[in-house]
Scaffold this motif. Structure first.
Motif, PDB file in Angstrom:
ATOM      1  N   ALA A 212     116.412  58.132  -2.287  1.00 52.24           N
ATOM      2  CA  ALA A 212     116.459  56.735  -2.761  1.00 52.24           C
ATOM      3  C   ALA A 212     115.612  55.837  -1.857  1.00 52.24           C
ATOM      4  CB  ALA A 212     117.901  56.244  -2.800  1.00 52.24           C
ATOM      5  N   ASP A 213     115.644  56.097  -0.556  1.00 50.73           N
ATOM      6  CA  ASP A 213     114.831  55.290   0.368  1.00 50.73           C
ATOM      7  C   ASP A 213     113.347  55.482   0.099  1.00 50.73           C
ATOM      8  OD1 ASP A 213     116.956  54.239   1.625  1.00 50.73           O
ATOM      9  OD2 ASP A 213     116.792  55.401   3.474  1.00 50.73           O
ATOM     10  N   VAL A 214     112.956  56.752  -0.032  1.00 49.70           N
ATOM     11  CA  VAL A 214     111.527  57.056  -0.196  1.00 49.70           C
ATOM     12  C   VAL A 214     111.006  56.516  -1.525  1.00 49.70           C
ATOM     13  CG1 VAL A 214     109.876  58.942  -0.445  1.00 49.70           C
ATOM     14  CG2 VAL A 214     111.656  59.099   1.257  1.00 49.70           C
ATOM     15  N   VAL A 215     111.794  56.720  -2.603  1.00 52.50           N
ATOM     16  CA  VAL A 215     111.326  56.278  -3.929  1.00 52.50           C
ATOM     17  C   VAL A 215     111.213  54.753  -3.969  1.00 52.50           C
ATOM     18  CG1 VAL A 215     111.880  56.254  -6.405  1.00 52.50           C
ATOM     19  CG2 VAL A 215     112.238  58.331  -5.093  1.00 52.50           C
ATOM     20  N   GLY A 216     112.035  54.054  -3.178  1.00 52.08           N
ATOM     21  CA  GLY A 216     112.003  52.596  -3.199  1.00 52.08           C
ATOM     22  C   GLY A 216     110.929  51.986  -2.319  1.00 52.08           C
ATOM     23  N   LYS A 217     110.340  52.785  -1.434  1.00 59.09           N
ATOM     24  CA  LYS A 217     109.366  52.213  -0.475  1.00 59.09           C
ATOM     25  C   LYS A 217     108.060  51.833  -1.174  1.00 59.09           C
ATOM     26  CE  LYS A 217     110.483  53.988   4.026  1.00 59.09           C
ATOM     27  NZ  LYS A 217     110.597  55.266   4.666  1.00 59.09           N
ATOM     28  N   PRO A 218     107.499  50.650  -0.851  1.00 62.98           N
ATOM     29  CA  PRO A 218     106.171  50.330  -1.390  1.00 62.98           C
ATOM     30  C   PRO A 218     105.175  51.421  -0.995  1.00 62.98           C
ATOM     31  CG  PRO A 218     107.154  48.401  -0.341  1.00 62.98           C
ATOM     32  CD  PRO A 218     108.037  49.566  -0.018  1.00 62.98           C
ATOM     33  N   ASN A 219     104.434  51.931  -1.989  1.00 67.11           N
ATOM     34  CA  ASN A 219     103.600  53.115  -1.768  1.00 67.11           C
ATOM     35  C   ASN A 219     102.157  52.812  -2.174  1.00 67.11           C
ATOM     36  OD1 ASN A 219     102.500  55.639  -1.616  1.00 67.11           O
ATOM     37  ND2 ASN A 219     103.983  56.633  -2.967  1.00 67.11           N
ATOM     38  N   LEU A 220     101.225  52.958  -1.224  1.00 68.44           N
ATOM     39  CA  LEU A 220      99.816  52.681  -1.528  1.00 68.44           C
ATOM     40  C   LEU A 220      99.314  53.506  -2.708  1.00 68.44           C
ATOM     41  CD1 LEU A 220      98.303  52.460   2.078  1.00 68.44           C
ATOM     42  CD2 LEU A 220      98.557  50.604   0.411  1.00 68.44           C
ATOM     43  N   ALA A 221      99.864  54.704  -2.858  1.00 70.08           N
ATOM     44  CA  ALA A 221      99.426  55.567  -3.964  1.00 70.08           C
ATOM     45  C   ALA A 221      99.800  54.958  -5.320  1.00 70.08           C
ATOM     46  CB  ALA A 221     100.051  56.950  -3.814  1.00 70.08           C
ATOM     47  N   ASP A 222     100.843  54.116  -5.367  1.00 70.77           N
ATOM     48  CA  ASP A 222     101.189  53.441  -6.622  1.00 70.77           C
ATOM     49  C   ASP A 222     100.251  52.268  -6.874  1.00 70.77           C
ATOM     50  OD1 ASP A 222     103.353  55.068  -7.231  1.00 70.77           O
ATOM     51  OD2 ASP A 222     104.728  53.882  -6.014  1.00 70.77           O
ATOM     52  N   PHE A 223      99.846  51.592  -5.785  1.00 70.89           N
ATOM     53  CA  PHE A 223      99.004  50.405  -5.947  1.00 70.89           C
ATOM     54  C   PHE A 223      97.542  50.779  -6.234  1.00 70.89           C
ATOM     55  CE2 PHE A 223     102.093  48.716  -2.531  1.00 70.89           C
ATOM     56  CZ  PHE A 223     103.081  48.551  -3.491  1.00 70.89           C
ATOM     57  N   PHE A 224      97.122  51.938  -5.691  1.00 68.53           N
ATOM     58  CA  PHE A 224      95.744  52.407  -5.905  1.00 68.53           C
ATOM     59  C   PHE A 224      95.813  53.843  -6.397  1.00 68.53           C
ATOM     60  CE2 PHE A 224      95.753  49.394  -2.340  1.00 68.53           C
ATOM     61  CZ  PHE A 224      94.949  48.401  -2.888  1.00 68.53           C
ATOM     62  N   PRO A 225      95.932  54.037  -7.719  1.00 65.22           N
ATOM     63  CA  PRO A 225      96.134  55.384  -8.265  1.00 65.22           C
ATOM     64  C   PRO A 225      95.096  56.406  -7.773  1.00 65.22           C
ATOM     65  CG  PRO A 225      96.524  53.755  -9.949  1.00 65.22           C
ATOM     66  CD  PRO A 225      96.037  53.000  -8.757  1.00 65.22           C
ATOM     67  N   LEU A 226      93.900  55.919  -7.375  1.00 64.59           N
ATOM     68  CA  LEU A 226      92.890  56.864  -6.881  1.00 64.59           C
ATOM     69  C   LEU A 226      93.365  57.584  -5.614  1.00 64.59           C
ATOM     70  CD1 LEU A 226      89.493  54.960  -7.248  1.00 64.59           C
ATOM     71  CD2 LEU A 226      90.219  57.067  -8.405  1.00 64.59           C
ATOM     72  N   LEU A 227      94.316  56.963  -4.897  1.00 70.87           N
ATOM     73  CA  LEU A 227      94.786  57.544  -3.633  1.00 70.87           C
ATOM     74  C   LEU A 227      95.856  58.615  -3.831  1.00 70.87           C
ATOM     75  CD1 LEU A 227      95.114  54.393  -1.333  1.00 70.87           C
ATOM     76  CD2 LEU A 227      93.283  56.081  -1.381  1.00 70.87           C
ATOM     77  N   LYS A 228      96.336  58.748  -5.084  1.00 71.00           N
ATOM     78  CA  LYS A 228      97.466  59.666  -5.327  1.00 71.00           C
ATOM     79  C   LYS A 228      97.284  61.058  -4.721  1.00 71.00           C
ATOM     80  CE  LYS A 228      99.774  57.368  -9.013  1.00 71.00           C
ATOM     81  NZ  LYS A 228     100.192  57.204 -10.344  1.00 71.00           N
ATOM     82  N   PRO A 229      96.096  61.671  -4.910  1.00 69.20           N
ATOM     83  CA  PRO A 229      95.965  63.043  -4.372  1.00 69.20           C
ATOM     84  C   PRO A 229      96.130  63.103  -2.855  1.00 69.20           C
ATOM     85  CG  PRO A 229      94.105  62.466  -5.785  1.00 69.20           C
ATOM     86  CD  PRO A 229      94.908  61.231  -5.624  1.00 69.20           C
ATOM     87  N   PHE A 230      95.953  61.958  -2.159  1.00 70.42           N
ATOM     88  CA  PHE A 230      95.986  61.999  -0.682  1.00 70.42           C
ATOM     89  C   PHE A 230      97.357  61.656  -0.111  1.00 70.42           C
ATOM     90  CE2 PHE A 230      91.776  60.680  -2.202  1.00 70.42           C
ATOM     91  CZ  PHE A 230      91.077  61.813  -1.843  1.00 70.42           C
ATOM     92  N   ASP A 231      98.242  61.113  -0.935  1.00 65.87           N
ATOM     93  CA  ASP A 231      99.594  60.754  -0.479  1.00 65.87           C
ATOM     94  C   ASP A 231      99.522  60.079   0.898  1.00 65.87           C
ATOM     95  OD1 ASP A 231     102.377  60.641  -0.342  1.00 65.87           O
ATOM     96  OD2 ASP A 231     102.585  62.684   0.401  1.00 65.87           O
ATOM     97  N   PRO A 232      98.841  58.907   0.987  1.00 59.66           N
ATOM     98  CA  PRO A 232      98.466  58.360   2.301  1.00 59.66           C
ATOM     99  C   PRO A 232      99.627  58.105   3.252  1.00 59.66           C
ATOM    100  CG  PRO A 232      98.094  56.743   0.552  1.00 59.66           C
ATOM    101  CD  PRO A 232      98.396  58.032  -0.120  1.00 59.66           C
ATOM    102  N   GLN A 233     100.828  57.765   2.719  1.00 56.78           N
ATOM    103  CA  GLN A 233     101.949  57.515   3.637  1.00 56.78           C
ATOM    104  C   GLN A 233     102.862  58.724   3.787  1.00 56.78           C
ATOM    105  OE1 GLN A 233     102.026  54.022   1.067  1.00 56.78           O
ATOM    106  NE2 GLN A 233     103.559  53.250   2.490  1.00 56.78           N
ATOM    107  N   GLY A 234     102.518  59.801   3.120  1.00 57.70           N
ATOM    108  CA  GLY A 234     103.334  61.025   3.208  1.00 57.70           C
ATOM    109  C   GLY A 234     104.657  60.897   2.466  1.00 57.70           C
ATOM    110  N   LEU A 235     104.767  59.875   1.562  1.00 60.81           N
ATOM    111  CA  LEU A 235     106.059  59.655   0.896  1.00 60.81           C
ATOM    112  C   LEU A 235     106.368  60.746  -0.131  1.00 60.81           C
ATOM    113  CD1 LEU A 235     105.907  55.771   0.405  1.00 60.81           C
ATOM    114  CD2 LEU A 235     107.169  57.056   2.120  1.00 60.81           C
ATOM    115  N   LEU A 236     105.302  61.212  -0.804  1.00 60.00           N
ATOM    116  CA  LEU A 236     105.528  62.265  -1.802  1.00 60.00           C
ATOM    117  C   LEU A 236     106.040  63.530  -1.124  1.00 60.00           C
ATOM    118  CD1 LEU A 236     105.227  62.938  -4.806  1.00 60.00           C
ATOM    119  CD2 LEU A 236     102.937  63.755  -4.336  1.00 60.00           C
TER     120      LEU A 236
END
Ligand code: HEM
Length: 497
Positions: A212-236
Motif C-alpha cells: 500500500a505504501d509503494v503503490v501510493g508513492k508518487p512515481n516518476l514512471a507514472d508521470f513520464f511513461p517513457l521511464l517505465k522500463p527503467f523503474d527510476p525509483q525502484g518502486l516496481l
C-alpha cells in the motif's frame, strides 16, 4: 535578428501557456481545463505534491477551487475537493469516470490484467463485482458469517485479557490486523492465517502495508511513461517483492484446497466457504473464471480489506484515548445496550449504538484510509461546471480535504462524534461530504463487511478495557501511502474495567 528571436520566443511562450495551463487543443478546438497552479516546463506540477500530497493538494484547492488541474509530468490530473463536484463525477457522470488510471506499481505480477481493483469497467470487472455482491457481501452471506466473526472477536478480547494480566502493552494496529486477517481467512479458507503476535501475521502485515505504501508513492514512471522500463525509483521492484510474497501464500492455500477436493469423494463443496464457492464457479465455467482469476481476486480482497480496516481502527482508538470523555460516553452507551460486561457486542446491536456509529463516522471523516479514493480515469471529454475534464485524465478525489473543509464542518480538525448525532449523514455513498468508501459504480464492495467489523472490534476493545498510552505523549501524524496510516504505531496498555 533580435526581432525574429523575440517573435519566435513569444510564439513558443504563447503555445506553452495555451497548451499547458488553461486550455488544450483538441480536434481543432480549444478546450478549457479547470484552473490550477502554473506547470513548469516538462515536470509540470510534480513539486506541488510534497511529502503528503493529500495535505498539499487540500491547500491548493483553497486557491483554485474544488475542481483543479495539475500536470504531473505528462499526465493531466484533475483533483476533486468538493462534495458537489464529487457528486457530478461519481454520480451524474459515473460511467464516464468509472475507468481506472493504473499506477505502474499496480502492474506487478500482471495484476492489473485480472484485478477487480484495476480492471476497467467491462465484462470481467462486472463478473467479479457480481460474485462479490451475490456470494460474499450479500446480507444473507454476512449474516451467515456472524458466528465466525464473534469467535474471532472473542479471540481478540482474550488476547487483550492476557496482555492485561501480564501487563504487556499492545500494538493496536497489529492486533486489529490479525483479527481482520483471521476473519477474512476464515470466511474464505475456513482457517486462521495467523495467531496474535506471530511471525506469519507480521509478515503478512508487512507485505500488505508495504504494498500500500509503494503503490501510493508518487512515481516518476507514472508521470513520464517513457521511464517505465527503467523503474527510476525502484518502486516496481519493491512492489514486486511484497506482491510475490502475498501471491505465494494465497497460491499455496488454493493448491492445498484443490488437492483436498481432488482426494475427497464428495468433490463438491467440502467446507462450503468462499474458496469452495469460487472453485465451484470456476469448475462450471473455467474460461470465464479461471484458477488464476481466483488467485488475483483473493489478492485484491486481502490487500483491500486488512490495511484499511486496521488503519481505521487504530485511528479510532487513538482519537478515543486522546479524548477520554468521548471514550467514556461510548463505553456508557455500550454498557446500557449490552448490559453484562462479559457479553461481546452483537452485530444486531450496532444500529442501537448511535454514539459508537458516530465515532466510526468521525474517524472516517478525519482519517479516510484511502485519502484520494483509487485513481479514476475519464473515458471521454466531460463538461463539468463550464470546464472540460479531458479524456484519459486521471481523477483524484481528495476525500481527506472534503472531510476537513471548514465550509462543510465546524471545527473541522476537532474529533467530535456528536456532530453526527442529529444529522442523517452516512458513508454509504449517498452523502458526498462523507465518502471514505467512494460512491457509484466503483464504490468499495467490502463496505458492509468493514461496517460490521469496525463496530465489533472497536466496541469490544472499549467495552471491557480502559487504555493507557505508552509512551504518555501520543504522536498523531500521518504516513502517506495509498492507505493513510498513523506514522507512529499506537501502543497502549489495556486496563480491565
Ligand atoms: C475501512 C475499510 C475500508 C475502506 C475505507 C475502503 C475504501 C475503499 C475505497 C475508497 C475504494 C475505492 C473507491 C473508488 O475508487 O471510488 C475501495 C475499493 C475496493 N475495496 Fe474497499 N475499503 C475498506 C474495506 C474493504 C474490505 C473489507 C474489502 C473486502 C473484503 C474491500 C474491497 C475493495 C475492493 C475489491 C475494491 C475495488 C473495487 C473496484 O474497483 O471496483 N474494501 N475501498
Amino acid at each position: 535578428m533580435n526581432n525574429t528571436f523575440f517573435l519566435i520566443a513569444s510564439i513558443l511562450i504563447f503555445f506553452y501557456v495555451v497548451t499547458t495551463k488553461f486550455t488544450r487543443w483538441k480536434s481543432g478546438n480549444v478546450i478549457r481545463l479547470p484552473p490550477g497552479p502554473y506547470p513548469l516546463l516538462i515536470i509540470g506540477n510534480i513539486f506541488e505534491l510534497g511529502e503528503k500530497p493529500h495535505i498539499s493538494l487540500a491547500s491548493l484547492s483553497k486557491i483554485y477551487g474544488g475542481l483543479m488541474t495539475l500536470k504531473l509530468g505528462s499526465i493531466i490530473t484533475i483533483v476533486v475537493s468538493s462534495p458537489e463536484i464529487a457528486k457530478e463525477i461519481l454520480l451524474k457522470h459515473d460511467l464516464s469516470f468509472s475507468s481506472r488510471s493504473v499506477p505502474d506499481t499496480g502492474r506487478v505480477v500482471n495484476h492489473h490484467l485480472f484485478s477487480v481493483v484495476w480492471l476497467p469497467v467491462g465484462d470481467q470487472w462486472r463478473r467479479l463485482r457480481r460474485i462479490s455482491k451475490q456470494h460474499l457481501f450479500s446480507v444473507q452471506q454476512l449474516d451467515d458469517g456472524q458466528l465466525l466473526r464473534r469467535e474471532k472477536i472473542q479471540k481478540l478480547v482474550d488476547h487483550v485479557h492476557e496482555c492485561c494480566t501480564s501487563q504487556k502493552p499492545i500494538n493496536i494496529g497489529r492486533a486489529a490486523f490479525t483479527t481482520s486477517l483471521n476473519v477474512l481467512s476464515n470466511f474464505i479458507f475456513s482457517t486462521d492465517m495467523a495467531p496474535y503476535d506471530s511471525v506469519e501475521s507480521q509478515e503478512f502485515k508487512d507485505a500488505v502495508s508495504g504494498l500500500a505504501d509503494v503503490v501510493g508513492k508518487p512515481n516518476l514512471a507514472d508521470f513520464f511513461p517513457l521511464l517505465k522500463p527503467f523503474d527510476p525509483q525502484g518502486l516496481l521492484r519493491e512492489a514486486n517483492v511484497h506482491a510475490e510474497k502475498l501471491m505465494a501464500i494465497l497460491d499455496r492455500m488454493i493448491d492445498q484446497r484443490v488437492q483436498a477436493r481432488a482426494k475427497s469423494s464428495a468433490a463438491a463443496s467440502s467446507t462450503n466457504d468462499v474458496l469452495d464457492l469460487l472453485l465451484d464457479l470456476s469448475a462450471k465455467n473455467e474460461s470465464e473464471f479461471s484458477r488464476n482469476d481466483i488467485l488475483h481476486f483473493l489478492f485484491d480482497l486481502f490487500a483491500a480489506a486488512t490495511d484499511t480496516t486496521t488503519s481505521t481502527l487504530e485511528w479510532a482508538m487513538a482519537e478515543l484515548i486522546h479524548n477520554p470523555e468521548k471514550m467514556a460516553k461510548a463505553r456508557s452507551e455500550l454498557e446500557e445496550i449490552t448490559g453484562n460486561a462479559n457479553i461481546i457486542i452483537e452485530e444486531s446491536d450496532i444500529c442501537k449504538l448511535p454514539y459508537l456509529e458516530a465515532v466510526v463516522k468521525e474517524t472516517l471523516r478525519l482519517h479516510p484510509p484511502v485519502p484520494f479514493l483509487l485513481p479514476h480515469k475519464a473515458l471521454c471529454d466531460v463538461e463539468i461546471q463550464g470546464f472540460v475534464v479531458p479524456k484519459d485524465a486521471q481523477i483524484l478525489c481528495n476525500v481527506w480535504a472534503i472531510g476537513r473543509d471548514p465550509s462543510i464542518w465546524s471545527d473541522p480538525h476537532e474529533f467530535m462524534p456528536e456532530r453526527f448525532l442529529d444529522v442523517n449523514i452516512d458513508y454509504k455513498g449517498r452523502d458526498f461530504e462523507l465518502i471514505p468508501f467512494g460512491s457509484g459504480r466503483r464504490i468499495c464492495p467490502g463496505l458492509p463487511l468493514a461496517h460490521r467489523m469496525l463496530h465489533l472490534m472497536l466496541g469490544s476493545l472499549i467495552r471491557k478495557f480502559d487504555w493507557k498510552l505508552e509512551p504518555e505523549d501520543m504522536d498523531m501524524s500521518e504516513r502517506f501511502g495509498i492507505t493513510l496510516h498513523k506514522s507512529v504505531p499506537l501502543v497502549a496498555n489495556p486496563i480491565k474495567i
